[in-house]
Design an enzyme around this catalytic site. Structure first.
Site, PDB file in Angstrom:
ATOM      1  N   ASN A  62       0.840  -1.206   0.000  1.00  0.00           N
ATOM      2  CA  ASN A  62       0.000   0.000   0.000  1.00  0.00           C
ATOM      3  C   ASN A  62       0.872   1.251   0.000  1.00  0.00           C
ATOM      4  O   ASN A  62       1.932   1.301   0.626  1.00  0.00           O
ATOM      5  CB  ASN A  62      -0.995  -0.009   1.164  1.00  0.00           C
ATOM      6  CG  ASN A  62      -0.386  -0.088   2.528  1.00  0.00           C
ATOM      7  OD1 ASN A  62       0.649  -0.713   2.719  1.00  0.00           O
ATOM      8  ND2 ASN A  62      -1.011   0.536   3.501  1.00  0.00           N
ATOM      9  N   GLU A  64       0.426   5.326   0.490  1.00  0.00           N
ATOM     10  CA  GLU A  64      -0.491   6.386   0.909  1.00  0.00           C
ATOM     11  C   GLU A  64      -0.024   7.749   0.424  1.00  0.00           C
ATOM     12  O   GLU A  64       1.126   7.926   0.000  1.00  0.00           O
ATOM     13  CB  GLU A  64      -0.631   6.348   2.444  1.00  0.00           C
ATOM     14  CG  GLU A  64      -1.265   5.040   2.899  1.00  0.00           C
ATOM     15  CD  GLU A  64      -1.512   4.962   4.403  1.00  0.00           C
ATOM     16  OE1 GLU A  64      -1.049   5.855   5.150  1.00  0.00           O
ATOM     17  OE2 GLU A  64      -2.179   3.993   4.820  1.00  0.00           O
ATOM     18  N   CYS A  73      -4.191   0.552  -2.331  1.00  0.00           N
ATOM     19  CA  CYS A  73      -4.034  -0.675  -1.541  1.00  0.00           C
ATOM     20  C   CYS A  73      -2.934  -1.558  -2.138  1.00  0.00           C
ATOM     21  O   CYS A  73      -2.648  -1.498  -3.341  1.00  0.00           O
ATOM     22  CB  CYS A  73      -5.325  -1.476  -1.564  1.00  0.00           C
ATOM     23  SG  CYS A  73      -6.665  -0.792  -0.605  1.00  0.00           S
ATOM     24  N   GLU A  75      -3.011  -4.821  -2.687  1.00  0.00           N
ATOM     25  CA  GLU A  75      -3.501  -5.809  -3.659  1.00  0.00           C
ATOM     26  C   GLU A  75      -3.579  -5.190  -5.053  1.00  0.00           C
ATOM     27  O   GLU A  75      -3.207  -5.797  -6.050  1.00  0.00           O
ATOM     28  CB  GLU A  75      -4.888  -6.323  -3.250  1.00  0.00           C
ATOM     29  CG  GLU A  75      -4.930  -7.063  -1.923  1.00  0.00           C
ATOM     30  CD  GLU A  75      -5.192  -6.147  -0.736  1.00  0.00           C
ATOM     31  OE1 GLU A  75      -4.695  -4.999  -0.723  1.00  0.00           O
ATOM     32  OE2 GLU A  75      -5.886  -6.586   0.187  1.00  0.00           O
ATOM     33  N   CYS A 112     -10.133  -5.234   0.964  1.00  0.00           N
ATOM     34  CA  CYS A 112     -11.313  -4.359   0.911  1.00  0.00           C
ATOM     35  C   CYS A 112     -12.168  -4.725  -0.304  1.00  0.00           C
ATOM     36  O   CYS A 112     -11.727  -5.450  -1.214  1.00  0.00           O
ATOM     37  CB  CYS A 112     -10.887  -2.894   0.863  1.00  0.00           C
ATOM     38  SG  CYS A 112     -10.284  -2.354  -0.747  1.00  0.00           S
ATOM     39  N   CYS A 115     -10.684  -3.965  -3.829  1.00  0.00           N
ATOM     40  CA  CYS A 115      -9.647  -4.915  -4.259  1.00  0.00           C
ATOM     41  C   CYS A 115     -10.261  -6.244  -4.671  1.00  0.00           C
ATOM     42  O   CYS A 115      -9.799  -6.893  -5.612  1.00  0.00           O
ATOM     43  CB  CYS A 115      -8.622  -5.115  -3.148  1.00  0.00           C
ATOM     44  SG  CYS A 115      -7.544  -3.688  -2.920  1.00  0.00           S
TER      45      CYS A 115
HETATM   46  N1  THU Z   1      -5.232  -1.405   2.683  1.00  0.00           N
HETATM   47  C1  THU Z   1      -4.681  -2.276   1.780  1.00  0.00           C
HETATM   48  O1  THU Z   1      -3.551  -2.094   1.312  1.00  0.00           O
HETATM   49  N2  THU Z   1      -5.419  -3.354   1.409  1.00  0.00           N
HETATM   50  C2  THU Z   1      -6.692  -3.600   1.829  1.00  0.00           C
HETATM   51  O2  THU Z   1      -7.337  -4.525   1.343  1.00  0.00           O
HETATM   52  C3  THU Z   1      -7.285  -2.777   2.880  1.00  0.00           C
HETATM   53  C4  THU Z   1      -6.537  -1.564   3.255  1.00  0.00           C
HETATM   54  C5  THU Z   1      -4.441  -0.223   3.056  1.00  0.00           C
HETATM   55  C6  THU Z   1      -5.040   1.077   2.593  1.00  0.00           C
HETATM   56  C7  THU Z   1      -4.437   2.037   3.588  1.00  0.00           C
HETATM   57  O3  THU Z   1      -3.148   2.423   3.132  1.00  0.00           O
HETATM   58  C8  THU Z   1      -4.260   1.215   4.855  1.00  0.00           C
HETATM   59  O4  THU Z   1      -4.341  -0.143   4.452  1.00  0.00           O
HETATM   60  C9  THU Z   1      -5.288   1.488   5.924  1.00  0.00           C
HETATM   61  O5  THU Z   1      -6.569   1.350   5.443  1.00  0.00           O
END
Ligand code: THU
Length: 157
Positions: A62, A64, A73, A75, A112, A115
């Site tokens: 991930n 940000e 994310c 995935e 999520c 994804c």
């Molecule tokens: N996140 C992911 O990388 N994958 C997911 O399936 C759920 C959330 C990340 C997004 C964000 O950077 C952090 O986790 C907190 O939500």
């Protein structure tokens, strides 16, 4: 009128050592990929590893951004890169792992909804099931296909 039920089956492992060698390798790649995460806001470091039909592993994490919706994310980072760099190779499996403040989460990291939808479409694009390995410190779940984590997949295209 009829009441209907959907049954989902998956395998639960107590440790990574119980898994078949290829799955273990993919789960380990996802765990390693958590180290490449850039998550200064959530401090939730997610790693993903995609296996292609020829065995190659593509990883992502991930990423940000101060403009929150611009982040991505793990995935989708991994799957978008896998499709962009190998557009003609089907994806056969994806492993996901998450760490909070540097410590691998005890429970499996579950993707999520967005994804899951992207996984569903790459499964359709590739024409074969994508298995999903959700890794935690104390247990690991394996699903044989995206349908098992996303019932009633949207696939109008
Ligand atoms: N996140 C992911 O990388 N994958 C997911 O399936 C759920 C959330 C990340 C997004 C964000 O950077 C952090 O986790 C907190 O939500």
């Amino acid at each position: 009128m009829a009441n209907k039920e959907i049954k989902i089956s998956y395998t639960e492992y107590d440790s990574i050592e119980q898994m078949e060698a290829g799955d273990r390798q993919l789960a380990e790649a996802a765990i390693l990929a958590t180290k490449t995460s850039y998550a200064p806001y959530s401090e939730f470091n997610v790693g993903a590893a995609v296996r292609l039909e020829d065995g190659e592993i593509i990883t992502g994490s991930n990423q940000e951004n101060a403009a929150y919706p611009s982040g991505q994310c793990a995935e989708r980072t991994a799957m978008f890169y896998a499709s962009a760099s190998h557009p003609d190779k089907a994806m056969t499996s994806i492993a996901v792992a998450a760490a909070h403040k540097g410590k691998l989460c005890e429970s499996p990291a579950t993707p999520c909804g967005a994804c899951r939808q992207v996984m569903a479409q790459y499964q359709t694009k590739g024409g074969r099931n994508i298995s999903i390995i959700l890794t935690g410190e104390r247990k690991i779940w394996k699903f044989e296909k995206v349908d098992d984590i996303l019932p009633f997949i949207f696939d109008s295209i």
